[in-house]
Design an enzyme around this catalytic site. Structure first.
Site, PDB file in Angstrom:
ATOM      1  N   ASP A  48       0.847  -1.200   0.000  1.00 31.37           N
ATOM      2  CA  ASP A  48       0.000   0.000   0.000  1.00 31.37           C
ATOM      3  C   ASP A  48       0.878   1.244   0.000  1.00 31.37           C
ATOM      4  O   ASP A  48       1.604   1.505   0.954  1.00 31.37           O
ATOM      5  CB  ASP A  48      -0.894   0.002   1.247  1.00 31.37           C
ATOM      6  CG  ASP A  48      -1.851   1.192   1.235  1.00 31.37           C
ATOM      7  OD1 ASP A  48      -2.870   1.101   0.533  1.00 31.37           O
ATOM      8  OD2 ASP A  48      -1.569   2.209   1.899  1.00 31.37           O
ATOM      9  N   TYR A  53       3.171   9.589  -0.097  1.00 26.84           N
ATOM     10  CA  TYR A  53       4.198   8.898   0.717  1.00 26.84           C
ATOM     11  C   TYR A  53       5.577   9.080   0.069  1.00 26.84           C
ATOM     12  O   TYR A  53       6.583   8.723   0.667  1.00 26.84           O
ATOM     13  CB  TYR A  53       3.901   7.399   0.867  1.00 26.84           C
ATOM     14  CG  TYR A  53       2.555   7.054   1.475  1.00 26.84           C
ATOM     15  CD1 TYR A  53       1.746   8.015   2.085  1.00 26.84           C
ATOM     16  CD2 TYR A  53       2.075   5.745   1.438  1.00 26.84           C
ATOM     17  CE1 TYR A  53       0.513   7.683   2.625  1.00 26.84           C
ATOM     18  CE2 TYR A  53       0.843   5.413   1.984  1.00 26.84           C
ATOM     19  CZ  TYR A  53       0.062   6.384   2.565  1.00 26.84           C
ATOM     20  OH  TYR A  53      -1.164   6.046   3.097  1.00 26.84           O
ATOM     21  N   LYS A  78      -2.528   5.862  -4.555  1.00 25.52           N
ATOM     22  CA  LYS A  78      -3.646   6.803  -4.344  1.00 25.52           C
ATOM     23  C   LYS A  78      -3.302   8.165  -4.943  1.00 25.52           C
ATOM     24  O   LYS A  78      -2.135   8.551  -4.947  1.00 25.52           O
ATOM     25  CB  LYS A  78      -3.890   6.997  -2.833  1.00 25.52           C
ATOM     26  CG  LYS A  78      -3.812   5.723  -2.006  1.00 25.52           C
ATOM     27  CD  LYS A  78      -4.016   5.941  -0.532  1.00 25.52           C
ATOM     28  CE  LYS A  78      -3.752   4.682   0.262  1.00 25.52           C
ATOM     29  NZ  LYS A  78      -2.355   4.492   0.682  1.00 25.52           N
ATOM     30  N   HIS A 111      -7.445   9.445  -2.319  1.00 29.19           N
ATOM     31  CA  HIS A 111      -6.847   9.363  -0.975  1.00 29.19           C
ATOM     32  C   HIS A 111      -7.754   9.988   0.086  1.00 29.19           C
ATOM     33  O   HIS A 111      -7.912   9.444   1.180  1.00 29.19           O
ATOM     34  CB  HIS A 111      -5.480  10.062  -0.972  1.00 29.19           C
ATOM     35  CG  HIS A 111      -4.564   9.614   0.113  1.00 29.19           C
ATOM     36  ND1 HIS A 111      -3.216   9.491  -0.041  1.00 29.19           N
ATOM     37  CD2 HIS A 111      -4.780   9.263   1.404  1.00 29.19           C
ATOM     38  CE1 HIS A 111      -2.655   9.089   1.084  1.00 29.19           C
ATOM     39  NE2 HIS A 111      -3.588   8.944   1.975  1.00 29.19           N
TER      40      HIS A 111
HETATM   41  N1  LIG Z   1      -5.448   6.280   3.415  1.00 29.21           N
HETATM   42  C1  LIG Z   1      -4.942   7.010   4.394  1.00 29.21           C
HETATM   43  O1  LIG Z   1      -5.292   8.195   4.585  1.00 29.21           O
HETATM   44  C2  LIG Z   1      -3.931   6.395   5.300  1.00 29.21           C
HETATM   45  C3  LIG Z   1      -3.574   7.055   6.488  1.00 29.21           C
HETATM   46  C4  LIG Z   1      -2.667   6.431   7.340  1.00 29.21           C
HETATM   47  C5  LIG Z   1      -2.127   5.194   6.984  1.00 29.21           C
HETATM   48  N2  LIG Z   1      -2.444   4.590   5.799  1.00 29.21           N
HETATM   49  C6  LIG Z   1      -1.852   3.283   5.396  1.00 29.21           C
HETATM   50  O2  LIG Z   1      -1.891   2.386   6.507  1.00 29.21           O
HETATM   51  C7  LIG Z   1      -0.563   1.990   6.838  1.00 29.21           C
HETATM   52  C8  LIG Z   1      -0.416   1.715   8.320  1.00 29.21           C
HETATM   53  O3  LIG Z   1      -0.765   2.818   9.107  1.00 29.21           O
HETATM   54  P1  LIG Z   1       0.321   3.704   9.894  1.00 29.21           P
HETATM   55  O4  LIG Z   1       1.579   3.745   9.110  1.00 29.21           O
HETATM   56  O5  LIG Z   1      -0.372   4.965  10.250  1.00 29.21           O
HETATM   57  O6  LIG Z   1       0.600   3.016  11.272  1.00 29.21           O
HETATM   58  P2  LIG Z   1       0.471   1.591  11.996  1.00 29.21           P
HETATM   59  O7  LIG Z   1       0.695   0.477  11.031  1.00 29.21           O
HETATM   60  O8  LIG Z   1      -0.776   1.633  12.782  1.00 29.21           O
HETATM   61  O9  LIG Z   1       1.713   1.698  12.972  1.00 29.21           O
HETATM   62  C9  LIG Z   1       3.022   1.819  12.482  1.00 29.21           C
HETATM   63  C10 LIG Z   1       3.951   2.056  13.656  1.00 29.21           C
HETATM   64  O10 LIG Z   1       3.984   0.868  14.480  1.00 29.21           O
HETATM   65  C11 LIG Z   1       5.326   0.413  14.573  1.00 29.21           C
HETATM   66  N3  LIG Z   1       5.300  -1.060  14.563  1.00 29.21           N
HETATM   67  C12 LIG Z   1       4.873  -1.864  13.564  1.00 29.21           C
HETATM   68  N4  LIG Z   1       4.957  -3.150  13.919  1.00 29.21           N
HETATM   69  C13 LIG Z   1       5.476  -3.177  15.161  1.00 29.21           C
HETATM   70  C14 LIG Z   1       5.812  -4.229  16.056  1.00 29.21           C
HETATM   71  N5  LIG Z   1       5.605  -5.511  15.741  1.00 29.21           N
HETATM   72  N6  LIG Z   1       6.333  -3.883  17.268  1.00 29.21           N
HETATM   73  C15 LIG Z   1       6.515  -2.596  17.608  1.00 29.21           C
HETATM   74  N7  LIG Z   1       6.231  -1.550  16.807  1.00 29.21           N
HETATM   75  C16 LIG Z   1       5.708  -1.844  15.587  1.00 29.21           C
HETATM   76  C17 LIG Z   1       6.041   0.965  13.373  1.00 29.21           C
HETATM   77  O11 LIG Z   1       7.423   1.052  13.661  1.00 29.21           O
HETATM   78  P3  LIG Z   1       8.587   1.097  12.546  1.00 29.21           P
HETATM   79  O12 LIG Z   1       7.996   1.605  11.265  1.00 29.21           O
HETATM   80  O13 LIG Z   1       9.590   2.015  13.152  1.00 29.21           O
HETATM   81  O14 LIG Z   1       9.116  -0.277  12.383  1.00 29.21           O
HETATM   82  C18 LIG Z   1       5.372   2.319  13.226  1.00 29.21           C
HETATM   83  O15 LIG Z   1       5.920   3.252  14.128  1.00 29.21           O
HETATM   84  C19 LIG Z   1       0.277   3.161   6.320  1.00 29.21           C
HETATM   85  O16 LIG Z   1       1.645   2.846   6.255  1.00 29.21           O
HETATM   86  C20 LIG Z   1      -0.389   3.421   5.006  1.00 29.21           C
HETATM   87  O17 LIG Z   1      -0.010   2.461   4.045  1.00 29.21           O
HETATM   88  C21 LIG Z   1      -3.366   5.171   4.977  1.00 29.21           C
END
Ligand SMILES: NC(=O)c1ccc[n+]([C@@H]2O[C@H](COP(=O)([O-])OP(=O)(O)OC[C@H]3O[C@@H](n4cnc5c(N)ncnc54)[C@H](OP(=O)(O)O)[C@@H]3O)[C@@H](O)[C@H]2O)c1
Length: 267
Positions: A48, A53, A78, A111
């Protein structure tokens, strides 16, 4: 739900792997490329990304380096808010394909809905028409939206000739969005769960830590199960090899209905 390669079927028949690898804030270049290559190496088959990004080039490079056939990897990107209009959205997809160095993407999303326009509904409808035309032209296998609420979706469906295949929204126990989830399910729109760990903020939650301990699992693993057991498609993100691996060790346990209910009430 036994493996990362298991799929949901979108409302147009396209199959989508049940967990996607998130890449927001994975910096373009060696960090993002390594994380994505690692994700593909351990078995993720769904990536994704988004224009905003700034790492589509790394996604494309990682896919190429992986040696995995293109048709075995599901790629989502997106268009950003600045690309709301028929022409801008059409050009946005072409530019994304160039950055990704791909002939097509599997899923292309708006998006966020157009909101800063007096005629926001007309603007969303116009942008959506560009996505429909790209879909019919075969540049994308499915089209969808992100961050749309039921009102915005209701408006969009009035002129849409293709129903969005997904709505990518923030979904986790502290952000359950019941009205949007119900609307999407009623319209056969798959709920993709972004920020399944609350962008990392849920990982130290005492209730989640206590619950995870009873399963001898981590909070991230419990949160991903919560998502999957609700029929959502979670998008966990990490740039660390050990987390990328840990976040797929989720097929050897399941949450009881009592614990699912407990998590549902965490908010
Ligand atoms: N459509 C939208 O508007 C939108 C908005 C937000 C997100 N997204 C998508 O959703 C994805 C995920 O959401 P997100 O990036 O907001 O956050 P998330 O996946 O909820 O959390 C990511 C955070 O958790 C940490 N983490 C992951 N696995 C871990 C583990 N096993 N142990 C400890 N820490 C861990 C990561 O650390 P590290 O990275 O430092 O390893 C990072 O700091 C995004 O990357 C994106 O692709 C879409």
């Amino acid at each position: 739900m036994n493996a990362l390669t298991d799929t949901y079927t979108l409302n147009n028949g396209v199959k989508i792997p049940i967990v996607g690898f998130g890449t927001w804030e994975a910096p373009n270049g060696p960090i993002a490329q390594h994380a994505i290559e690692q994700a593909l190496a351990v078995g993720y088959r769904h990536l994704d990304t988004a224009r905003v990004y700034w790492n589509e080039a790394s996604v494309g490079a990682a896919i190429k380096n992986s040696g995995i056939p293109r048709d075995q990897i599901f790629v989502t990107t997106k268009l950003w808010n600045t690309d709301h209009s028929y022409q801008l959205a059409t050009a946005a997809l072409d530019k994304a394909l160039q950055r990704l160095a791909l002939d097509y993407v599997d899923l292309f999303l708006i998006h966020t809905p157009a909101t800063n326009y007096p005629d926001w509904a007309a603007k969303n409808a116009e942008t959506w028409r560009a996505l429909e035309d790209a879909y019919h032209a075969g540049k994308v296998r499915a089209i969808g939206v992100s961050n749309f609420n039921p009102d915005q979706l209701t408006q969009l469906l009035q002129t849409a000739t293709v129903t969005p295949a997904v709505n990518q929204i923030q979904l986790n126990p502290q952000h359950p969005l019941p009205a949007t989830v119900a609307f999407d399910e009623a319209h056969h729109i798959l709920n993709e769960a972004y920020s399944p760990f609350g962008h990392g903020k849920l990982l130290q939650n005492p209730e989640l830590l206590a619950l995870a301990a009873t399963y001898h699992k981590s909070v991230t693993q419990v949160l991903l199960r919560w998502s999957l057991q609700h029929g959502y498609l979670p998008l966990p993100k990490s740039v660390h090899d050990q987390y990328i691996q840990a976040n797929i060790e989720i097929f050897d346990f399941s949450l009881t209905s009592t614990d699912m209910a407990k998590l549902d009430h965490l908010a």
